[in-house]
Scaffold this motif. Structure first.
Motif, PDB file in Angstrom:
ATOM      1  N   TRP A  40       4.375  21.652  56.995  1.00  7.93           N
ATOM      2  CA  TRP A  40       3.488  22.461  56.335  1.00  7.93           C
ATOM      3  C   TRP A  40       3.805  22.743  54.896  1.00  7.93           C
ATOM      4  O   TRP A  40       4.859  22.993  54.529  1.00  7.93           O
ATOM      5  CB  TRP A  40       3.247  23.842  57.141  1.00  7.93           C
ATOM      6  CG  TRP A  40       2.513  23.440  58.189  1.00  7.93           C
ATOM      7  CD1 TRP A  40       2.988  23.504  59.774  1.00  7.93           C
ATOM      8  CD2 TRP A  40       1.108  23.536  58.471  1.00  7.93           C
ATOM      9  NE1 TRP A  40       1.979  23.421  60.491  1.00  7.93           N
ATOM     10  CE2 TRP A  40       0.858  23.322  59.922  1.00  7.93           C
ATOM     11  CE3 TRP A  40      -0.020  23.153  57.485  1.00  7.93           C
ATOM     12  CZ2 TRP A  40      -0.430  23.125  60.369  1.00  7.93           C
ATOM     13  CZ3 TRP A  40      -1.062  23.055  57.944  1.00  7.93           C
ATOM     14  CH2 TRP A  40      -1.376  23.097  59.506  1.00  7.93           C
ATOM     15  N   VAL A  41       2.658  22.608  53.912  1.00  7.60           N
ATOM     16  CA  VAL A  41       2.856  22.829  52.579  1.00  7.60           C
ATOM     17  C   VAL A  41       1.915  23.743  52.016  1.00  7.60           C
ATOM     18  O   VAL A  41       0.432  23.636  52.357  1.00  7.60           O
ATOM     19  CB  VAL A  41       2.868  21.769  51.747  1.00  7.60           C
ATOM     20  CG1 VAL A  41       3.227  21.903  50.313  1.00  7.60           C
ATOM     21  CG2 VAL A  41       4.152  20.678  52.136  1.00  7.60           C
ATOM     22  N   SER A  42       2.359  24.859  51.427  1.00  7.85           N
ATOM     23  CA  SER A  42       1.025  25.794  50.807  1.00  7.85           C
ATOM     24  C   SER A  42       1.152  25.531  49.344  1.00  7.85           C
ATOM     25  O   SER A  42       2.111  25.058  48.742  1.00  7.85           O
ATOM     26  CB  SER A  42       1.369  27.295  51.263  1.00  7.85           C
ATOM     27  OG  SER A  42       2.456  27.808  50.617  1.00  7.85           O
ATOM     28  N   ALA A  43       0.152  26.022  48.442  1.00 12.07           N
ATOM     29  CA  ALA A  43       0.108  25.911  47.226  1.00 12.07           C
ATOM     30  C   ALA A  43       1.171  26.546  46.570  1.00 12.07           C
ATOM     31  O   ALA A  43       1.777  26.125  45.632  1.00 12.07           O
ATOM     32  CB  ALA A  43      -1.361  26.199  46.633  1.00 12.07           C
ATOM     33  N   SER A  44       1.515  27.977  47.029  1.00  7.39           N
ATOM     34  CA  SER A  44       2.541  28.630  46.488  1.00  7.39           C
ATOM     35  C   SER A  44       3.703  28.015  46.454  1.00  7.39           C
ATOM     36  O   SER A  44       4.557  28.024  45.640  1.00  7.39           O
ATOM     37  CB  SER A  44       2.479  30.042  47.030  1.00  7.39           C
ATOM     38  OG  SER A  44       2.705  29.995  48.584  1.00  7.39           O
ATOM     39  N   GLN A  45       4.096  27.440  47.463  1.00  4.93           N
ATOM     40  CA  GLN A  45       5.248  26.583  47.755  1.00  4.93           C
ATOM     41  C   GLN A  45       5.362  25.334  46.964  1.00  4.93           C
ATOM     42  O   GLN A  45       6.642  25.093  46.227  1.00  4.93           O
ATOM     43  CB  GLN A  45       5.464  26.192  49.108  1.00  4.93           C
ATOM     44  CG  GLN A  45       5.682  27.043  50.325  1.00  4.93           C
ATOM     45  CD  GLN A  45       5.583  26.496  51.744  1.00  4.93           C
ATOM     46  OE1 GLN A  45       4.966  25.698  51.962  1.00  4.93           O
ATOM     47  NE2 GLN A  45       6.490  26.861  52.571  1.00  4.93           N
ATOM     48  N   HIS A  46       4.354  24.691  46.607  1.00  6.50           N
ATOM     49  CA  HIS A  46       4.482  23.589  45.679  1.00  6.50           C
ATOM     50  C   HIS A  46       4.505  24.034  44.517  1.00  6.50           C
ATOM     51  O   HIS A  46       5.337  23.278  43.508  1.00  6.50           O
ATOM     52  CB  HIS A  46       2.811  23.058  45.784  1.00  6.50           C
ATOM     53  CG  HIS A  46       2.872  21.521  45.103  1.00  6.50           C
ATOM     54  ND1 HIS A  46       2.655  21.667  43.828  1.00  6.50           N
ATOM     55  CD2 HIS A  46       2.945  20.494  45.844  1.00  6.50           C
ATOM     56  CE1 HIS A  46       2.445  20.473  43.656  1.00  6.50           C
ATOM     57  NE2 HIS A  46       3.027  19.460  44.602  1.00  6.50           N
ATOM     58  N   ARG A  47       3.906  25.215  44.005  1.00  9.27           N
ATOM     59  CA  ARG A  47       4.207  25.647  42.645  1.00  9.27           C
ATOM     60  C   ARG A  47       5.672  25.914  42.233  1.00  9.27           C
ATOM     61  O   ARG A  47       6.341  25.835  41.159  1.00  9.27           O
ATOM     62  CB  ARG A  47       3.411  27.108  42.344  1.00  9.27           C
ATOM     63  CG  ARG A  47       1.769  26.659  42.291  1.00  9.27           C
ATOM     64  CD  ARG A  47       1.085  27.837  41.685  1.00  9.27           C
ATOM     65  NE  ARG A  47      -0.253  27.421  41.963  1.00  9.27           N
ATOM     66  CZ  ARG A  47      -1.010  27.870  43.076  1.00  9.27           C
ATOM     67  NH1 ARG A  47      -0.586  28.562  43.846  1.00  9.27           N
ATOM     68  NH2 ARG A  47      -2.240  27.628  43.057  1.00  9.27           N
ATOM     69  N   ARG A  48       6.530  26.531  43.276  1.00 12.90           N
ATOM     70  CA  ARG A  48       8.022  26.827  43.169  1.00 12.90           C
ATOM     71  C   ARG A  48       8.987  25.614  43.264  1.00 12.90           C
ATOM     72  O   ARG A  48       9.886  25.937  42.990  1.00 12.90           O
ATOM     73  CB  ARG A  48       8.141  27.835  44.355  1.00 12.90           C
ATOM     74  CG  ARG A  48       7.455  29.172  44.008  1.00 12.90           C
ATOM     75  CD  ARG A  48       8.184  30.463  45.098  1.00 12.90           C
ATOM     76  NE  ARG A  48       8.217  29.915  46.254  1.00 12.90           N
ATOM     77  CZ  ARG A  48       7.093  30.230  47.371  1.00 12.90           C
ATOM     78  NH1 ARG A  48       6.077  30.926  46.893  1.00 12.90           N
ATOM     79  NH2 ARG A  48       7.201  30.047  48.680  1.00 12.90           N
ATOM     80  N   ALA A  49       8.157  24.576  43.897  1.00  8.38           N
ATOM     81  CA  ALA A  49       9.053  23.432  44.187  1.00  8.38           C
ATOM     82  C   ALA A  49       9.648  22.849  42.912  1.00  8.38           C
ATOM     83  O   ALA A  49       9.013  22.679  41.912  1.00  8.38           O
ATOM     84  CB  ALA A  49       8.424  22.572  45.022  1.00  8.38           C
ATOM     85  N   THR A  50      10.643  22.074  42.975  1.00  8.31           N
ATOM     86  CA  THR A  50      11.239  21.107  41.933  1.00  8.31           C
ATOM     87  C   THR A  50      10.459  19.981  41.927  1.00  8.31           C
ATOM     88  O   THR A  50       9.688  19.537  42.565  1.00  8.31           O
ATOM     89  CB  THR A  50      12.640  20.708  42.156  1.00  8.31           C
ATOM     90  OG1 THR A  50      12.695  19.962  43.276  1.00  8.31           O
ATOM     91  CG2 THR A  50      13.670  21.933  42.330  1.00  8.31           C
TER      92      THR A  50
END
Length: 467
Positions: A40-50
């Motif tokens: 699972w991936v959320s947009a908030s996780q994607h923004r914080r990712a490298t």
């Protein structure tokens, strides 16, 4: 029992996108190694990712936009039908594959891994996206891997989005209930959704309902009964509504533990307390233990035996009465009994044949086969075609209802608001105009109403002038 390929069965959705024969088989396809997926991936996780993590995620960079811009876009008419359809589907069914979403909405575009229309709700945090990470699916190229949708991690975003929806649109998404996230049992939810879609496509039923619409207090309230405090959180995984209004509550399980035995005991207690004339409900436990267990006789028998033991204990503790036997209202069926191979079904599936305790029918022990869709074998004396049609009519308002079941008349939600505002005496409101922002099979004017006309004000000045 002999089986037939699904494409040989008469379909109620003969021309729709992604019928059961077109979708990946989530049970026999080995899509889930465990009950919970790790992709699972959320947009908030994607923004914080490298940058490296973003590349690994497979989410296109253009798919994630600013959350404020995403909400602003969602308030326009652009992609509105697709957004409402997706939000309604995940709200009700919790976790669905992209192919199941295409089947529910009737839009083949929804079967794409990252459809452009869902970029805004994903970026706003209303949707989360995940890849099935087991079996052969794990080895497939990213664009071909089966993926899923569920409610996102920004629950409060719906409250802001709600302000731009008509009442009919809000009902289509939530059924008039709250927006919440309960999707972490992915295999369980996907299999439940698949079963409901197959029943809706091939069986002669009034409609099917997701978990969100199956809360026990709502079912009791329909009969004018106030739910006990202990019943407030009780709800099965899905509902199948028979033509005469009898509701088959589906409980899907892949294992039996203390929690499951307690759940079955609670259902037996509820059924003993409320005969069918008060609560038109039958409980069906679906054994969805993994295919590897199903092909092993010992493992299969163990799972089935444990479910049967749980039902036997519950019926012993809450037997009901001679006119309301609990044993006649709790049954079970293993998934392979209905679907013995990929994209195949037995005759028992078409009439929903399941096993029930034979207690009270000339035997104290043993099990007998009953066809749930046969009123002769599963009687409901108070049932009428009008009762079943009433439920089906209300279900047509929901975006989570498979699109081929949404055609036909629907309740006047606009009239409900007029009545609540005590404005039914205003002649100009006899046929109000509300925005029509939806398209797609069975989901246009029947849900959202007609085109924009002049907005009707309900303030005191206007009402006095109208009088």
């Amino acid at each position: 029992m002999t089986s037939r390929a699904l494409d040989e069965l008469p379909s109620r959705n003969p021309t729709g996108a992604f019928r059961a024969t077109d979708r990946a088989d989530p049970y026999w396809g080995g899509m889930f190694a465990t009950g919970i997926s790790d992709g699972w991936v959320s947009a908030s996780q994607h923004r914080r990712a490298t940058p490296e993590q973003k590349r690994w995620s497979g989410v296109p960079a253009s798919f994630v936009t600013d959350p404020a811009d995403a909400l602003a876009q969602m308030r326009t008419n652009r992609h509105r039908p697709s957004i409402l359809g997706a939000l309604g589907a995940v709200a009700s069914w919790r976790t669905i594959t992209r192919e199941q979403l295409a089947a529910i909405t009737g839009s083949a575009v929804m079967a794409r891994t990252y459809p452009k229309s869902l970029s805004a709700p994903f970026s706003a945090g209303l949707l989360a996206h995940g890849h099935v990470s087991a079996g052969m699916n794990r080895l497939a190229p990213a664009r071909d891997r089966m993926s899923m949708w569920a409610v996102g991690d920004q629950i409060d975003a719906y409250a802001r989005y709600r302000k731009s929806l008509t009442f009919a649109e809000h009902v289509a998404v939530t059924g008039g209930q709250g927006w919440d996230a309960e999707h972490r049992f992915d295999r369980h939810n996907v299999l439940t959704t698949e079963l409901a879609l197959r029943v809706a496509e091939y069986c002669d039923v009034a409609t099917v309902l997701g978990e969100k619409q199956m809360a026990l207090p709502a079912l009791l309230a329909a009969a004018g009964i106030e739910a006990a405090q202990a019943d407030l959180g009780r709800k099965p995984d899905a509902g199948i509504v028979r033509r005469d209004g009898l509701v088959i509550a589906v409980e899907t399980t892949a294992s039996v533990g203390r929690g499951f035995r307690g759940k079955v005991a609670k259902w037996a207690q509820i059924l003993q307390r409320h005969p069918t004339y008060e609560l038109p409900l039958v409980v069906l436990v679906v054994d969805a233990s993994t295919p590897s267990q199903a092909t092993s006789a010992a493992a299969k028998n163990t799972t089935t035996a444990e479910i049967q033991a749980a039902i036997r204990e519950a019926v012993r503790d809450y037997p009901g009465t001679a006119l309301n036997r609990t044993a006649d209202r709790i049954g079970m069926v293993p998934w392979p009994t209905w679907f013995p191979a990929p994209h195949e079904a037995t005759a028992g599936f078409l009439d929903l044949t399941a096993s029930f305790l034979a207690r009270g029918h000339g035997r104290d022990e043993g099990w007998r086969q009953m066809r749930l869709l046969d009123p002769g074998e599963m009687p409901y004396r108070e049932g009428t075609t009008a009762a079943g049609e009433t439920i089906a009519t209300n279900a047509r308002l929901l975006a989570a209802t498979p699109h081929w079941l949404r055609t036909g008349t629907v309740p006047r939600t606009d009239q409900y608001l007029v009545d609540q505002a005590s404005a039914s005496d205003i002649e100009v409101l006899s046929s109000p105009r509300v925005p029509d922002r939806m398209t797609g099979p069975g989901f246009t004017q029947s849900v959202a109403g007609r085109k924009w006309r002049h907005m009707i004000r309900l303030d005191r000045t206007h009402r006095e002038s109208a009088a």
